[in-house]
Design a protein around this motif. Structure first.
Motif, PDB file in Angstrom:
ATOM      1  N   MET A   1       6.335  -0.974  12.777  1.00  0.00           N
ATOM      2  CA  MET A   1       5.042  -1.073  12.080  1.00  0.00           C
ATOM      3  C   MET A   1       4.338   0.276  12.095  1.00  0.00           C
ATOM      4  N   ALA A   2       3.674   0.621  10.999  1.00  0.00           N
ATOM      5  CA  ALA A   2       2.962   1.890  10.907  1.00  0.00           C
ATOM      6  C   ALA A   2       1.814   1.916  11.913  1.00  0.00           C
ATOM      7  N   GLU A   3       1.329   3.122  12.162  1.00  0.00           N
ATOM      8  CA  GLU A   3       0.191   3.286  13.076  1.00  0.00           C
ATOM      9  C   GLU A   3      -1.008   2.497  12.542  1.00  0.00           C
ATOM     10  N   PRO A   4      -1.722   1.803  13.439  1.00  0.00           N
ATOM     11  CA  PRO A   4      -2.886   1.027  12.979  1.00  0.00           C
ATOM     12  C   PRO A   4      -3.881   1.894  12.215  1.00  0.00           C
ATOM     13  N   SER A   5      -4.435   1.297  11.171  1.00  0.00           N
ATOM     14  CA  SER A   5      -5.379   2.002  10.316  1.00  0.00           C
ATOM     15  C   SER A   5      -6.420   1.007   9.824  1.00  0.00           C
ATOM     16  N   LYS A   6      -7.580   1.505   9.471  1.00  0.00           N
ATOM     17  CA  LYS A   6      -8.595   0.640   8.851  1.00  0.00           C
ATOM     18  C   LYS A   6      -8.158   0.193   7.460  1.00  0.00           C
ATOM     19  N   VAL A   7      -7.194   0.929   6.879  1.00  0.00           N
ATOM     20  CA  VAL A   7      -6.765   0.666   5.509  1.00  0.00           C
ATOM     21  C   VAL A   7      -5.528  -0.239   5.512  1.00  0.00           C
ATOM     22  N   ILE A   8      -5.604  -1.327   4.765  1.00  0.00           N
ATOM     23  CA  ILE A   8      -4.493  -2.271   4.631  1.00  0.00           C
ATOM     24  C   ILE A   8      -3.869  -2.106   3.253  1.00  0.00           C
ATOM     25  N   HIS A   9      -2.543  -1.962   3.243  1.00  0.00           N
ATOM     26  CA  HIS A   9      -1.785  -1.798   2.006  1.00  0.00           C
ATOM     27  C   HIS A   9      -1.197  -3.167   1.630  1.00  0.00           C
ATOM     28  N   ILE A  10      -1.511  -3.647   0.438  1.00  0.00           N
ATOM     29  CA  ILE A  10      -1.063  -4.964  -0.006  1.00  0.00           C
ATOM     30  C   ILE A  10      -0.114  -4.794  -1.192  1.00  0.00           C
ATOM     31  N   ARG A  11       1.040  -5.463  -1.134  1.00  0.00           N
ATOM     32  CA  ARG A  11       2.046  -5.378  -2.192  1.00  0.00           C
ATOM     33  C   ARG A  11       2.210  -6.735  -2.893  1.00  0.00           C
ATOM     34  N   ASN A  12       2.828  -6.684  -4.073  1.00  0.00           N
ATOM     35  CA  ASN A  12       3.077  -7.862  -4.908  1.00  0.00           C
ATOM     36  C   ASN A  12       1.784  -8.491  -5.422  1.00  0.00           C
ATOM     37  N   VAL A  13       0.831  -7.633  -5.743  1.00  0.00           N
ATOM     38  CA  VAL A  13      -0.466  -8.085  -6.281  1.00  0.00           C
ATOM     39  C   VAL A  13      -0.328  -8.179  -7.802  1.00  0.00           C
ATOM     40  N   GLY A  14      -0.073  -9.377  -8.317  1.00  0.00           N
ATOM     41  CA  GLY A  14       0.110  -9.571  -9.756  1.00  0.00           C
ATOM     42  C   GLY A  14      -1.179  -9.373 -10.523  1.00  0.00           C
ATOM     43  N   HIS A  15      -1.053  -9.234 -11.839  1.00  0.00           N
ATOM     44  CA  HIS A  15      -2.244  -8.988 -12.662  1.00  0.00           C
ATOM     45  C   HIS A  15      -3.174 -10.195 -12.717  1.00  0.00           C
ATOM     46  N   GLU A  16      -2.662 -11.367 -12.332  1.00  0.00           N
ATOM     47  CA  GLU A  16      -3.528 -12.549 -12.296  1.00  0.00           C
ATOM     48  C   GLU A  16      -4.409 -12.572 -11.055  1.00  0.00           C
ATOM     49  N   ILE A  17      -4.124 -11.691 -10.104  1.00  0.00           N
ATOM     50  CA  ILE A  17      -4.877 -11.658  -8.844  1.00  0.00           C
ATOM     51  C   ILE A  17      -6.053 -10.712  -8.985  1.00  0.00           C
ATOM     52  N   ALA A  18      -7.251 -11.214  -8.693  1.00  0.00           N
ATOM     53  CA  ALA A  18      -8.476 -10.428  -8.821  1.00  0.00           C
ATOM     54  C   ALA A  18      -8.890  -9.864  -7.466  1.00  0.00           C
ATOM     55  N   GLU A  19      -9.798  -8.897  -7.537  1.00  0.00           N
ATOM     56  CA  GLU A  19     -10.350  -8.312  -6.308  1.00  0.00           C
ATOM     57  C   GLU A  19     -10.928  -9.388  -5.391  1.00  0.00           C
ATOM     58  N   SER A  20     -11.639 -10.351  -6.000  1.00  0.00           N
ATOM     59  CA  SER A  20     -12.290 -11.392  -5.192  1.00  0.00           C
ATOM     60  C   SER A  20     -11.278 -12.242  -4.431  1.00  0.00           C
ATOM     61  N   VAL A  64       1.194 -16.141   9.386  1.00  0.00           N
ATOM     62  CA  VAL A  64       0.829 -16.998   8.245  1.00  0.00           C
ATOM     63  C   VAL A  64       1.084 -16.209   6.968  1.00  0.00           C
ATOM     64  N   GLN A  65       1.936 -16.733   6.101  1.00  0.00           N
ATOM     65  CA  GLN A  65       2.254 -16.030   4.856  1.00  0.00           C
ATOM     66  C   GLN A  65       1.069 -16.091   3.890  1.00  0.00           C
ATOM     67  N   PRO A  66       0.432 -14.944   3.599  1.00  0.00           N
ATOM     68  CA  PRO A  66      -0.683 -14.983   2.641  1.00  0.00           C
ATOM     69  C   PRO A  66      -0.172 -15.220   1.220  1.00  0.00           C
ATOM     70  N   SER A  67      -0.842 -16.122   0.524  1.00  0.00           N
ATOM     71  CA  SER A  67      -0.452 -16.445  -0.846  1.00  0.00           C
ATOM     72  C   SER A  67      -1.708 -16.543  -1.700  1.00  0.00           C
ATOM     73  N   VAL A  68      -1.671 -15.938  -2.881  1.00  0.00           N
ATOM     74  CA  VAL A  68      -2.811 -15.959  -3.797  1.00  0.00           C
ATOM     75  C   VAL A  68      -2.332 -16.430  -5.161  1.00  0.00           C
ATOM     76  N   ARG A  69      -2.958 -17.475  -5.669  1.00  0.00           N
ATOM     77  CA  ARG A  69      -2.603 -18.030  -6.995  1.00  0.00           C
ATOM     78  C   ARG A  69      -1.097 -18.287  -7.111  1.00  0.00           C
ATOM     79  N   GLY A  70      -0.523 -18.836  -6.023  1.00  0.00           N
ATOM     80  CA  GLY A  70       0.885 -19.197  -6.016  1.00  0.00           C
ATOM     81  C   GLY A  70       1.839 -18.048  -5.797  1.00  0.00           C
ATOM     82  N   ARG A  71       1.325 -16.849  -5.558  1.00  0.00           N
ATOM     83  CA  ARG A  71       2.170 -15.665  -5.369  1.00  0.00           C
ATOM     84  C   ARG A  71       2.061 -15.171  -3.921  1.00  0.00           C
ATOM     85  N   ASN A  72       3.206 -15.028  -3.243  1.00  0.00           N
ATOM     86  CA  ASN A  72       3.216 -14.454  -1.898  1.00  0.00           C
ATOM     87  C   ASN A  72       2.910 -12.963  -1.981  1.00  0.00           C
ATOM     88  N   ILE A  73       1.970 -12.503  -1.134  1.00  0.00           N
ATOM     89  CA  ILE A  73       1.680 -11.069  -1.067  1.00  0.00           C
ATOM     90  C   ILE A  73       2.014 -10.572   0.337  1.00  0.00           C
TER      91      ILE A  73
END
Length: 375
Positions: A1-20, A64-73
């Motif tokens: 795992m990378a060094e802890p940071s205040k910044v979290i990098h999130i992948r597989n964020v589809g265009h249907e996923i909003a900031e909120s 816990v696997q995070p999932s947004v609008r049916g998409r695993n991120i």
């Protein structure tokens, strides 16, 4: 795992996923101070207020696997310790450096309510593919960098948009305003009449009118106790209140809601001040709040409930206001919420104005109308 940071990098964020959507996943762990949506890469970067918050979030989502609008991120610590305003993405290349004209700098002065990445995306996507949005606060005001796929798209957006208020408002409603709402009203103070003088007070009026915007002051007129003045933060919010509440029935009386001849309510001992109230609903989740604006319905939505609450306790709290047809207790992102359906809109309205911001087993609950037709 990378060094802890205040910044979290999130992948597989589809265009249907909003900031909120992403904020809902991470805000339970702490304040999100910055967010960058990397639309072209289906990625996002979120900076938490401190490392403790980001560590807590990643520890939780490792099991816990995070999932947004049916998409695993997928989440991991970013190689960035901080998000800067000039460049916050991975993989910056010379091609991006050579085309600064496809990046617009937007400055918003005198911002009445928070502008989110989601709202900005709604406004600017009409002119081309928005690859990236970075928001930040400077002494000049709220600013954002909008990066398009091409210089031509950026030039077209620049020529068409001056970030007019109407465009921001329409974006908050998902592109168009509700039928009958103009968005051009500038009168902020309303006169509400035909009130039930035995049952109404300023806090109950606040609970109702705050569904449509932030409240500055409310004053019940002593010489006309069935009349009250309600001053809202801006003209659009006042227009929404008139649009949705005119003719609503509260405590057996049909409300009249019109614009007042007074531009504002003068501070006075008999004028209740709500400008700095934490109960104003439009201090956060602004886009979500606008989209949920509606006339009173038979169904109320209750949030901020205690984790161990029972349906019986909720019923005991609200059933004095009318005949409850059905209830549903459920959980969203680990937080308990409930739907309660009454026989009439009037009963649901009474429950909302009487019990919003009331204490239930130690929690200050929040109540709004739900547009769902059934449970």
């Amino acid at each position: 795992m990378a060094e802890p940071s205040k910044v979290i990098h999130i992948r597989n964020v589809g265009h249907e996923i909003a900031e909120s959507d992403l904020l809902q996943l991470l805000q339970p762990f702490g304040l999100v101070s910055k967010i960058v949506m990397l639309r072209a890469k289906n990625q996002a970067l979120l900076q938490m207020e401190d490392i403790h918050a980001s560590v807590s979030a990643l520890q939780y989502y490792s099991s816990v696997q995070p999932s947004v609008r049916g998409r695993n991120i997928y989440m991991q610590f970013s190689s960035h310790q901080e998000l800067t305003t000039d460049q916050s993405s991975h993989g910056r290349n010379s091609d991006q450096d050579s085309e600064p004209n496809r990046i617009l700098l937007v400055t918003i002065h005198h911002m009445i309510y928070p502008i989110t990445v989601e709202v900005l995306h709604q406004v600017f996507k009409a002119y081309g593919f928005v690859e990236k949005i970075v928001t930040f606060q400077k002494s000049a005001g709220f600013q954002a960098l909008i990066q398009y796929n091409s210089r031509q798209e950026a030039v077209e957006a620049f020529g068409s948009l001056h970030m007019g208020r109407a465009a921001m408002i329409a974006a908050a409603f998902g592109g168009t305003l509700p039928h009958g709402v103009t968005g051009t009203n500038e009168r902020c103070t309303l006169i509400v009449s035909n009130l039930n003088t035995d049952k109404i007070d300023e806090d109950k009026l606040f609970n109702l009118f705050s569904l449509y915007g932030n409240i500055v002051r409310i004053k019940i007129l002593r010489n006309k106790p069935d009349h009250a003045l309600v001053e809202m933060v801006d003209g659009l919010q006042a227009e929404l209140a008139v649009h949705y509440l005119k003719g609503a029935i509260l405590f057996g009386k049909k409300l009249e809601v019109n614009y007042s001849k007074y531009p504002n309510i003068t501070p006075a001992p008999d004028a209740h001040d709500y400008l700095n109230s934490s109960l104003n609903r439009f201090n956060s989740n602004v886009v979500k709040n606008y989209r949920h604006c509606c006339a009173p319905t038979k169904m109320i939505h209750i949030s901020a409930l205690p984790q161990e609450i029972s349906e019986e306790a909720i019923l005991n709290h609200v059933s004095e206001h009318g005949s409850v047809i059905n209830t549903k207790l459920f959980e969203v992102n680990g937080k308990r919420q409930a739907l309660v359906m009454f026989e009439t809109e009037e009963e649901a309205t009474e429950a909302l104005v009487s019990k919003h911001a009331s204490s239930l087993e130690g929690n200050t609950i929040r109540i709004s109308f739900s547009q769902m037709q059934s449970i």
